[in-house]
Design an enzyme around this catalytic site. Structure first.
Site, PDB file in Angstrom:
ATOM      1  N   SER A 550       0.841  -1.191   0.000  1.00 34.05           N
ATOM      2  CA  SER A 550       0.000   0.000   0.000  1.00 34.05           C
ATOM      3  C   SER A 550       0.879   1.245   0.000  1.00 34.05           C
ATOM      4  CB  SER A 550      -0.954  -0.044   1.198  1.00 34.05           C
ATOM      5  OG  SER A 550      -1.936   0.940   1.095  1.00 34.05           O
ATOM      6  N   HIS A 665      -8.007  -5.016  -0.729  1.00 31.90           N
ATOM      7  CA  HIS A 665      -6.737  -4.376  -0.401  1.00 31.90           C
ATOM      8  C   HIS A 665      -5.846  -5.290   0.431  1.00 31.90           C
ATOM      9  CE1 HIS A 665      -4.033  -1.054  -0.305  1.00 31.90           C
ATOM     10  NE2 HIS A 665      -4.079  -0.929   1.008  1.00 31.90           N
TER      11      HIS A 665
END
Length: 691
Positions: A550, A665
């Site tokens: 991320s 995610h």
């Protein structure tokens, strides 16, 4: 590795800054277009074919899956009333079961689990790959819950009402269609909801901007609007703050990720609390609003310092009065990790030089007093859950070499007892942990943890993995991982966890030192750790790999484009990489408070200096990077990784790429998917670094 499909396009890529109009890989932002998925499938097949042939691959997969599926792992509790609830996955429950046990039986070590919802059965019936995203109960009896379910692991969820007595979804019960947002019970017949209510009800960041009250038996389109934020906000989110039996309806309007207007709804009329917009509220206890300050705040001539925890008389605050008490003022080496509330006590989990300490605070005679819990030292303490009906709570302790242990504790007297420990998946006695500080480019001392075998030779040949995050005031704390230990340390690897700026290890100031135009500090810190490892002959560039996900994916993407000579392996997970278009992709606009706005020329000036996608240069020899992302990631767009890969291939740089079709995610939705990801990534690292 050349990609025939892309090479045939014959597109010349300039190393100069690319505007969106000139970007030849914009089509890869079309998440599920046939052309994009053809690209993904081709790259997946190439990567899987190569890495699955690494001799360690199958063993890593098997070991990782064994750890994830172990029936000896900790069943983490969530307390509602007299029950403990838990979500569980293993080899027989691939997508998981939501279950409960009587709390007393759980504490006695003999839980009697009763399965409430089986996601494997539900997924098979509806032909949708459901992922559990949490549940909220109806106070005070908790006979009904709002269950949040995601299709394939995305952040957006469907919310359905569930009856735990009948173990079924409530017929004609509350239902919120798929959206980012959430819902909370106000009472048995009313929800406070944030959702996609239709046209012009979401922000440019992709989050709700409206808050509504939904009555039982009515449709979402008929819900009553009680608050509305701006389209350019990050979003408006609602919930309940409870002080014993008293509850308050709260709206948090995030103008940016770090500026929050806190609104209390009294008879559906909004009262804006007069507190700093960057303060973080953690609950109400005995009419005291617990607030953590992210910047200095001066009230009536008295300054409350950045990083402090204060309390404000809540009923006074509602009428504009500021009756403030200081609870805690951390020093330069400490920061608040978390704040929790039991029935009558306040728990503050403190980081002191990136090691956990736990304190209990009592509010008696209008004053705060504290005692330190004699918890285990030299590791990470995490508050797992508290019990609103008592002063019992659960906390966990772990470090790199000590398996996670769950404790039951009593905030009334500070006592605690061990309930369950993970089994040791590797022999921790063979290793040691050192904490080292190195000077960054501007002279700032940056700490990192060094995990090595006790007999490691400082000869520059050790395969070494450097991991960091460096953003959003998120601290990187010591952790126990059976997979890291058994497949990395046991294969001769060295592990480094770097506490670079941008995180929260030393409080808000540590974070703010890496914001926006100061972002290069984060990358300089990371490079400094790498160079220190090389200087100390822990490793050498040939044997040094880096990993981040991320924002950490942006970190390692920047690291290898700025200093490719330092690194021989890069695991870049669910990354941001195109910093010119990140604010136009999915939730990207919500992060402009962290990175800056690329549409503002002055801010693009500093963003373009490090944006990995824009700083790839022809003729430079880059590491053979492994990119990992997910098609169902609706937070960080998979187009970041896809476009970076396409550009690197066209420039003649070999890469590895794997995109999990589901997973969101987190990258994976099931234990099997997680094991496969681990097998791919660690096989790659051993292939590149251990020869």
């Amino acid at each position: 590795m050349k990609n025939i499909f892309l090479a045939s396009l014959g597109i010349f890529i300039s190393c100069l800054s690319i505007t969106a109009q000139e970007d030849p890989y914009l089509w890869l932002e079309e998440i599920e277009s046939p052309r994009s998925l053809e690209f993904v499938t081709e790259q997946n097949n190439i990567t899987l074919d190569k890495l699955s042939k690494v001799k360690e691959y199958q063993n890593i997969y098997d070991k990782s899956l064994e750890i994830s599926n172990s029936t000896d792992k900790i069943a983490y509790p969530k307390v509602y009333g007299t029950y403990v609830y838990n979500f569980w996955k293993d080899k027989d429950h691939i997508r998981g079961i939501w279950r409960r046990s009587a709390k007393d039986a759980y504490i006695d070590g003999n839980p009697t689990w009763d399965t409430l919802l089986d996601l494997d059965e539900m997924s098979a019936e509806g032909n949708i790959k459901w992922v559990y995203k949490g549940a909220q109960g109806l106070y005070p009896n908790y006979n009904r819950f709002l269950i949040s379910l995601s299709n394939g692991g995305a952040d957006a969820t469907v919310t359905r009402e569930f009856d735990v007595e009948t173990k079924s979804f409530v017929e004609n019960g509350f239902y919120i269609p798929e959206s980012k947002g959430g819902a909370t019970y106000l009472d048995g017949n009313t929800l406070i909801v944030t959702s996609d209510f239709g046209e012009n009800t979401m922000t440019t960041s992709g989050y709700p901007r409206q808050v509504k009250l939904l009555k039982r038996g009515t449709s979402l389109k008929d819900a009553e609007l009680v608050y509305e934020g701006s389209t350019t906000d990050v979003g408006s989110f609602s919930g309940i703050l409870r002080d014993g039996p008293i509850s308050y309806q709260i709206v948090n309007r995030y103008k940016t990720m770090f500026s929050n207007e806190t609104i209390v709804l009294i008879n559906n009329k909004p009262i804006v609390l007069e507190i700093p917009d960057d303060a973080v509220n953690s609950g109400i206890l005995k009419n005291q609003l617990i607030t953590e300050l992210k910047s200095d705040w001066t009230v009536e001539g008295k300054k409350y310092k950045q990083g402090s925890v204060i309390s404000l008389n809540f009923t006074d605050l509602l009428v504009g009065k500021k009756n403030i008490q200081l609870i805690l003022e951390p020093d330069e080496f400490s920061s608040v990790s978390s704040i929790s509330v039991t029935k009558s006590k306040l728990l503050i989990n403190l980081l002191n030089n990136v090691k956990g300490e736990l304190y209990i605070y009592s509010f008696d005679d209008e004053k705060w007093k504290n005692t330190k819990v004699n918890a285990p030292e030299f590791g990470t303490i995490s508050i797992i859950d508290t019990d609103e009906l008592s002063d019992q709570y659960f906390f966990e302790f772990e470090n790199f070499l000590t398996p996670s242990t769950l404790f039951l504790a009593n905030a009334d007297d500070g006592t605690f007892q061990s309930l369950k420990s993970l089994k040791a998946y590797f022999d921790g006695t063979k290793y040691k942990v050192d904490q080292i500080k190195v000077k960054s480019k501007d002279g700032t001392l940056v700490p990192y943890f060094l995990v090595t075998s006790k007999d490691m030779k400082y000869d520059g040949t050790n395969p070494t993995l450097l991991y960091a995050y460096g953003g959003f005031e998120i601290s990187s704390n010591p952790f126990y991982s059976g997979t890291f230990g058994s497949v990395w340390l046991e294969n001769g690897g060295v592990f480094i966890l770097a506490n670079i700026r941008g995180g929260g290890e030393y409080g808000p100031k540590w974070h703010q030192a890496g914001l926006k135009e100061k972002r290069q500090n984060v990358f300089d810190d990371f490079h400094a750790v790498a160079e220190d490892l090389i200087a100390k002959k822990v490793t050498s560039p040939k044997h040094l790999g880096i990993m981040g996900g991320s924002n950490g994916g942006l970190l390692v993407g920047t690291a290898f484009t700025q200093k490719p000579e330092l690194y021989n392996a890069v695991v870049c997970q669910v990354p941001l990489l195109d910093m010119q278009r990140y604010n136009k992709l999915l939730a990207g606009a919500s992060w402009m408070g962290e990175f800056g706005n690329p549409d503002v020329p002055e801010e693009w000036e500093y963003l373009k200096k490090y944006s990995p996608y824009h700083n790839l240069k022809e003729g430079v020899s880059y590491p053979e990077v492994f990119f990992y992302t997910s098609t169902r990631d609706d937070r960080v767009h998979p187009g970041h990784a896809r476009k970076m890969v396409a550009k690197m291939i066209e420039m003649g740089n070999p890469i590895y790429y794997y995109e999990n079709i589901e997973g969101g995610h987190a990258g994976s939705s099931t234990n099997e998917q997680s094991a496969k990801a681990n097998a791919l990534m660690f096989s790659y690292l051993l292939l590149k670094l251990a020869d």
